[in-house]
Design a protein around this motif. Structure first.
Motif, PDB file in Angstrom:
ATOM      1  N   CYS A 187       0.879  -1.247  -0.008  1.00  0.00           N
ATOM      2  CA  CYS A 187      -0.053  -0.047   0.064  1.00  0.00           C
ATOM      3  C   CYS A 187       1.075   1.157  -0.162  1.00  0.00           C
ATOM      4  N   GLU A 188       1.961   1.141   0.698  1.00  0.00           N
ATOM      5  CA  GLU A 188       2.862   2.446   0.971  1.00  0.00           C
ATOM      6  C   GLU A 188       3.433   2.785  -0.344  1.00  0.00           C
TER       7      GLU A 188
ATOM      8  N   GLY B 182       2.229   1.884  -3.359  1.00  0.00           N
ATOM      9  CA  GLY B 182       1.456   2.298  -4.312  1.00  0.00           C
ATOM     10  C   GLY B 182       1.142   0.870  -5.252  1.00  0.00           C
TER      11      GLY B 182
ATOM     12  N   GLU C  52      -0.822  -2.003  -6.216  1.00  0.00           N
ATOM     13  CA  GLU C  52      -2.178  -2.581  -5.984  1.00  0.00           C
ATOM     14  C   GLU C  52      -2.124  -4.086  -5.750  1.00  0.00           C
TER      15      GLU C  52
END
Ligand code: XCC
Ligand code: SF4
Length: 647
Positions: free
Chosen positions: A27-28, A30, A32
């Protein structure tokens, strides 16, 4: 824990801390993954969820209004019951077709191995004799290859014959069941015929009788059970050998920083067997690029297959497959068929990982493709392993997350292995110790925890919770597929987990284990991949035959707490057709029809189809794993009572 479950579910993705770490990292950065995509669409489409959306022709799509509001028929006049039953059948077809293709490829591989034009040999000679005898093939004085060819041709006949009963059904089913299925007109004749017929009946303007469509689902269940599961397991045991007890490791610590790491992912072990073999043979080449060797890890059922036969450690079940790449230490992910998220490619592009597809009909845009054929399997496996080795120097050391924790687990519990363990207690009658334990109530019953993990569920929670509840209540638990992976990760396949067992179950596990030279049997028995659900089915059939009853009479249940796959639904249907209660913890997408729900789950009073009355078991849909286990325990006790076993 149960009280905070919903809270956890929205905050976290997995009971496995390592995947939590990787999810945050993804998540950090980016990146997916399925977990983040699921959070972007928190509420699934209510019409699809209820099974009332029909896309079977170009006049539609049509959808039935929910709760009696809005249109109650599609343009063609199909009502909600028909649409729901038809959609359910479509899912069954998908599941059965996948397993049937698995079986067909394995049958062809056996034929080619028998004819000598393949890179495979028959390793399970004893199993070959046993299956041949069951099929009525004369074996005396014949060469192994000759028998192998006869068995393969019998298997292929199950895709062609136009009359009679499938060979593999006759081989494994109880007579009473065949009789019942014949009376209902649901006995499959051949695998392809039934799949093709079922596709036809789901098309616009064909079958519009929900009862008949549900009977069609049961036929698909039988196609899947015999033509998919049993046929695949038998032929794989013949080609690769029957699994024996192995000890291995689970969790992300199995990925080794100093090694060339290769993940095998998918289902049919033809490919993964060769990758394991060539990874061992080419380890010298890995050393030449600075690695300590080659480390193969498993994902999904490919992982289960090589775990069962070679003790290969397992890295991930279905739902977290993309996150394995986020460790930054995977040189290649090699896939064949089924349960492979297309999302792995995009994640791989953020790292040095190469996704390698191997079947001409399963490709992913952007991935490397190496065509895999049985006659050139060695060459393909070498190419693939060498690609992984070449990727090792390309690692970005900034992006590496290594984990040290692993959990030990026993696996390899084929029926042959279970019988061997039991026979240490009773040579003449190996099943007797098990039957005695069930009869005395030391073991209340048997449960198979099967199926998947599902991105929309809190990973491992359902599988582990159902297992612990059942163990506590002295139910013998066996497991397959990604569910087995959940249980293994959380100590339910090593001796530490014995603390979760009720006292009398623990006593039995220890007695059998010690007779077989172990400290104990583990709390739950890993029986293999999803096609290996044939193994618990065979175990139940053997027990029922030995007792002179039907499988439906046994205190046995199936549970599928976290599934995502139509394959699990059709496997469940196979067990339902045998009268075994099946729990599913995920919405089976039938709630749009009260009629279909009643037939499957509640019993219909005055109608022609009442699953429980006809077969002896029913579908139990319950999301809460604690409640689900309580229902399963109740059903086990009901069946014990009917059998006259001690309460
Ligand atoms: Fe697929 Fe068999 Fe399910 Fe795992 S358990 S997610 S089907 S790999 Ni079969
Ligand atoms: Fe609509 Fe009938 Fe066509 Fe389905 S088959 S889309 S219900 S018209």
């Amino acid at each position: 824990m149960p009280k905070t479950q919903n809270h956890i579910h929205t905050q976290r993705i997995s009971l496995d801390q390592d995947f939590e770490v990787l999810y945050e990292k993804a998540c950090e950065a980016g990146i997916e993954t399925a977990f983040s995509r699921a959070k972007q669409t928190p509420v699934p489409c209510p019409f699809g969820s209820a099974g009332v959306c029909c896309r079977h022709c170009l006049e539609g799509p049509c959808r039935i209004g929910l709760n009696g509001k809005g249109p109650q028929e599609g343009i063609c006049g199909a009502n909600g019951d028909t649409i729901v039953a038809r959609n359910l059948l479509t899912m069954m077809i998908e599941g059965a077709a996948g397993h049937a293709e698995h079986g067909r490829e394995t049958a062809l591989a056996l034929l080619e191995a028998s004819e000598g034009n393949s890179d495979y040999q028959i390793k399970g000679v004893e199993k070959l004799y046993q299956v041949a005898a069951g099929l009525g093939i004369e074996t005396s004085g014949k060469a192994v290859e000759d028998i192998g060819k006869q068995v393969a041709l019998k298997a292929l006949e199950d895709f062609q014959k136009q009359t009679g009963v499938m060979n593999w059904l006759a081989l494994h089913a109880q007579q009473q069941s065949i009789h019942k299925w014949n009376e209902l007109g649901i006995t499959p004749v051949n695998i392809h015929l039934e799949i093709s017929k079922a596709v036809t009946r789901t098309t616009m303007g064909c079958d519009a009788d929900p009862i008949n469509l549900l009977l069609g689902c049961l036929t698909m269940g039988l196609v899947d059970g015999f033509g998919g599961l049993h046929l695949s397991s038998d032929l794989q045991d013949i080609l690769f050998g029957v699994p024996k007890l192995v000890k291995s490791n689970f969790r992300l610590g199995v990925i080794k920083k100093e090694m060339v790491n290769i993940a095998v992912h998918g289902h049919v072990p033809l490919l993964s067997e060769k990758i394991v073999e060539w990874s061992r043979k080419l380890s010298g080449e890995a050393k030449a690029v600075g690695a300590a060797g080659i480390n193969v890890v498993g994902i999904c059922c490919s992982g289960n297959e090589v775990l069962m036969r070679h003790g290969i450690p397992a890295a991930s079940s279905f739902s977290s497959q993309e996150l394995v790449i986020v460790t930054g230490m995977l040189e290649a992910m090699i896939v064949d068929v089924q349960c492979i998220m297309p999302g792995i490619q995009k994640v791989a592009e953020c790292y040095h990982t190469e996704v390698i597809t191997t079947l001409p009909y399963v490709k992913i845009a952007g991935s490397t493709h190496v065509d895999f054929h049985t006659d050139k399997a060695d060459k393909a496996a070498q190419d693939i392993v060498r690609k992984a080795i070449a990727n090792f120097p390309k690692r970005d050391h900034q992006k590496i997350n290594s984990f040290t924790g692993t959990v030990e687990a026993y696996a390899g519990f084929s029926n042959e292995q279970i019988i061997e363990a039991l026979s240490a207690l009773n040579r003449e009658d190996p099943l007797k110790p098990l039957l005695d334990a069930i009869a005395s109530g030391a073991i209340r019953g048997v449960a198979a925890i099967v199926g998947c993990t599902n991105v929309r569920e809190f990973q491992d929670w359902g599988n582990v919770t159902v297992a612990k509840e059942l163990l506590k209540n002295n139910v013998l638990v066996v497991a397959t597929g990604c569910s087995a992976h959940s249980l293994a990760k959380h100590n339910l396949m090593n001796m530490q987990g014995l603390e979760y067992c009720g006292e009398s179950l623990r006593g039995v596990l220890k007695a059998v284990g010690q007779a077989a030279g172990l400290e104990s049997l583990p709390p739950t028995l890993h029986m293999g991949s999803c096609v290996d659900n044939s193994r618990p089915a065979d175990l139940l059939t053997a027990v029922a035959n030995r007792l002179g009853v039907e499988v439906k009479d046994l205190p046995a249940v199936g549970s599928c707490p976290e599934t995502h796959s139509p394959k699990a639904l059709v496997i469940g249907t196979y067990f339902l057709a045998n009268g075994v209660d099946v729990h599913v913890g995920v919405n089976p997408q039938v709630s749009g029809s009260q009629f279909v729900t009643d037939v499957l789950c509640n019993g219909v009073k005055d109608d022609g189809l009442n699953l429980e009355k006809l077969f002896g078991g029913k579908l139990i849909y319950e999301k809460d794993p604690v409640k689900a286990a309580a229902i399963l325990l109740r059903r086990i006790e009901e069946k014990r009572l009917a059998l006259g076993l001690s309460s």
